[in-house]
Design a protein around this motif. Structure first.
Motif, PDB file in Angstrom:
ATOM      1  N   VAL A 132      32.465  39.657  33.707  1.00  0.00           N
ATOM      2  CA  VAL A 132      33.650  40.496  33.902  1.00  0.00           C
ATOM      3  C   VAL A 132      33.230  41.958  34.039  1.00  0.00           C
ATOM      4  O   VAL A 132      32.470  42.492  33.227  1.00  0.00           O
ATOM      5  N   LYS A 133      33.733  42.603  35.087  1.00  0.00           N
ATOM      6  CA  LYS A 133      33.463  44.017  35.302  1.00  0.00           C
ATOM      7  C   LYS A 133      34.732  44.868  35.238  1.00  0.00           C
ATOM      8  O   LYS A 133      34.701  46.003  34.785  1.00  0.00           O
ATOM      9  N   ARG A 134      35.843  44.311  35.713  1.00  0.00           N
ATOM     10  CA  ARG A 134      37.100  45.069  35.713  1.00  0.00           C
ATOM     11  C   ARG A 134      38.179  44.241  35.048  1.00  0.00           C
ATOM     12  O   ARG A 134      38.371  43.067  35.355  1.00  0.00           O
ATOM     13  N   TRP A 135      38.897  44.874  34.120  1.00  0.00           N
ATOM     14  CA  TRP A 135      39.863  44.175  33.270  1.00  0.00           C
ATOM     15  C   TRP A 135      41.169  44.970  33.287  1.00  0.00           C
ATOM     16  O   TRP A 135      41.173  46.181  33.066  1.00  0.00           O
ATOM     17  N   PRO A 154      30.837  46.886  26.678  1.00  0.00           N
ATOM     18  CA  PRO A 154      30.587  48.217  27.258  1.00  0.00           C
ATOM     19  C   PRO A 154      30.426  48.196  28.770  1.00  0.00           C
ATOM     20  O   PRO A 154      30.560  49.238  29.419  1.00  0.00           O
ATOM     21  N   GLU A 155      30.132  47.033  29.340  1.00  0.00           N
ATOM     22  CA  GLU A 155      29.943  46.948  30.790  1.00  0.00           C
ATOM     23  C   GLU A 155      31.262  46.808  31.553  1.00  0.00           C
ATOM     24  O   GLU A 155      31.283  46.816  32.785  1.00  0.00           O
ATOM     25  N   VAL A 156      32.379  46.693  30.826  1.00  0.00           N
ATOM     26  CA  VAL A 156      33.677  46.440  31.445  1.00  0.00           C
ATOM     27  C   VAL A 156      34.465  47.743  31.586  1.00  0.00           C
ATOM     28  O   VAL A 156      34.505  48.568  30.666  1.00  0.00           O
ATOM     29  N   GLU A 157      35.129  47.908  32.733  1.00  0.00           N
ATOM     30  CA  GLU A 157      36.054  49.016  32.935  1.00  0.00           C
ATOM     31  C   GLU A 157      37.475  48.505  32.706  1.00  0.00           C
ATOM     32  O   GLU A 157      37.905  47.544  33.338  1.00  0.00           O
ATOM     33  N   PHE A 158      38.192  49.148  31.799  1.00  0.00           N
ATOM     34  CA  PHE A 158      39.536  48.713  31.425  1.00  0.00           C
ATOM     35  C   PHE A 158      40.593  49.598  32.069  1.00  0.00           C
ATOM     36  O   PHE A 158      40.543  50.822  31.971  1.00  0.00           O
TER      37      PHE A 158
END
Length: 360
Positions: A132-135, A154-158
């Motif tokens: 998952v990269k974008r949430w 930490p690798e995910v953009e929320f």
């Protein structure tokens, strides 16, 4: 300014705010609470069955706004729903000053203090969301979950989406990368295929049409993306044991309460495959202490609120004394909640469940 002077200043400011809002609420209530409801429906909004019956009759136990609310149960599929349901005017009336206005500071503090809960939520779903990269967090409120989840992922953009101005505050404070304000079903086409994960944490129960919200989530997901849904569990034994004092009834805000089998079926119909069903990690050990608090609130003299008649210093003193007398019961209930929590799953007491599903 001393802390005592600051508290006094805040009390004066609140009284002035309440006085200023009182004429607006008087005008809203001029037609009576019946103006806030749609016509009574005679079939289940989930499966269409006409085999429905009254399950719960209650009032607004948190804000104490006028009105009576009925929750019906479908005897065919088990779905529970508010009937008659609030109309648009009613939703505006009962939500006002709960998450914003008079209630904004209190709610922001309450949700901001749930760091452990948010971390546990993120850790529980992490094994099922590889890559998952974008949430997109739908119903994000002030963005507290996203802020905490970044430490776990930490690798995910929320990004966050909400109807209230809280999502704009979340973006300004950096809790979400982008904040979208408005109805999810209307904004979803502009976000089509952008996300690897979409979460609806305690959101569907507030929706007028939960099946359309699931369709909107599917629209926003890329193929192979995941949806995470967390809702109150109407199958919890606490719902029966505590009756109207069970907090997740949350009338009049909760319009739908879905048994887990119903939600699994709806996700399957939309082409999702459920990869995880979680009950224990979705449970919040607050049922008993919340029930005691709601009972105390119901018995104590009312606070000074703009939708109720004005109160004076003596009334406020009596309220303070009544709530203070209930502190031992609150402490005992809180301790019992924590003691029971490790066994909640085996005892059927979990007050919520969480589903993680992959889009086909």
């Amino acid at each position: 300014m001393t802390s005592r002077e600051e508290r006094s200043r805040r009390r004066r400011a609140r009284r002035e705010t309440v006085s200023g809002l009182r004429p607006e609420y008087a005008a809203e209530l001029a037609d009576g609470p019946q103006a806030f409801f749609e016509p009574l429906r005679h079939n289940c909004p989930w499966c269409g069955s006409g085999r429905i019956g009254g399950h719960l009759l209650t009032a607004d136990l948190l804000q104490h706004k006028p009105g009576r609310f009925r929750v019906d149960r479908c005897h065919s599929c088990g779905h529970l729903f508010q009937n008659p349901r609030l109309n648009g005017r009613g939703l505006d009336f009962y939500y006002r000053d709960f998450y914003d206005g008079l209630g904004e500071q209190q709610l922001d503090g309450m949700f901001g203090g749930r760091t452990t809960s948010y971390r546990r939520r993120a850790e529980s779903v992490r094994p099922h969301l590889g890559g998952v990269k974008r949430w997109l967090d739908v119903g994000t409120g002030h963005g507290h979950f996203c802020e905490v989840a970044r430490a776990v992922l930490p690798e995910v953009e929320f990004d966050g989406l909400d109807r209230s101005e809280g999502v704009e505050l979340a973006e300004r404070r950096g809790r979400v990368a982008r904040g979208f304000r408005g109805p999810f079903t209307e904004l979803a086409p502009d976000l089509a295929g952008e996300y690897d994960a979409v979460s609806l944490f305690h959101y569907l129960e507030h929706s007028t049409e939960p099946l359309r919200e699931l369709e909107a989530a599917r629209t926003c997901l890329r193929p192979g993306g995941h949806i995470v849904v967390e809702v109150p569990d109407p199958g919890s034994r606490y719902a029966r044991l505590l009756g109207r004092w069970w907090l997740p009834w949350l009338q009049p805000q909760h319009l739908h309460l879905m048994p887990v089998g119903n939600l699994r079926g709806a996700l399957s119909d939309l082409g999702f495959t459920v990869v995880a069903e979680q009950h224990r990690s979705a449970h919040e050990p607050v049922d008993l202490v919340a029930a005691v608090w709601l009972a105390l609130e119901g018995a104590a003299p009312r606070d000074d609120l703009p939708w109720l008649p004005p109160v004076g210093p003596l009334h406020r003193a009596l309220r303070g004394a009544a709530l203070l007398a209930g502190v031992p019961a609150l402490v005992a209930a809180a301790l019992l909640d924590q003691a029971v929590a490790p066994f909640a799953g085996r005892l059927g007491l979990c007050n919520a469940y969480r589903l993680v599903a992959r889009r086909g």
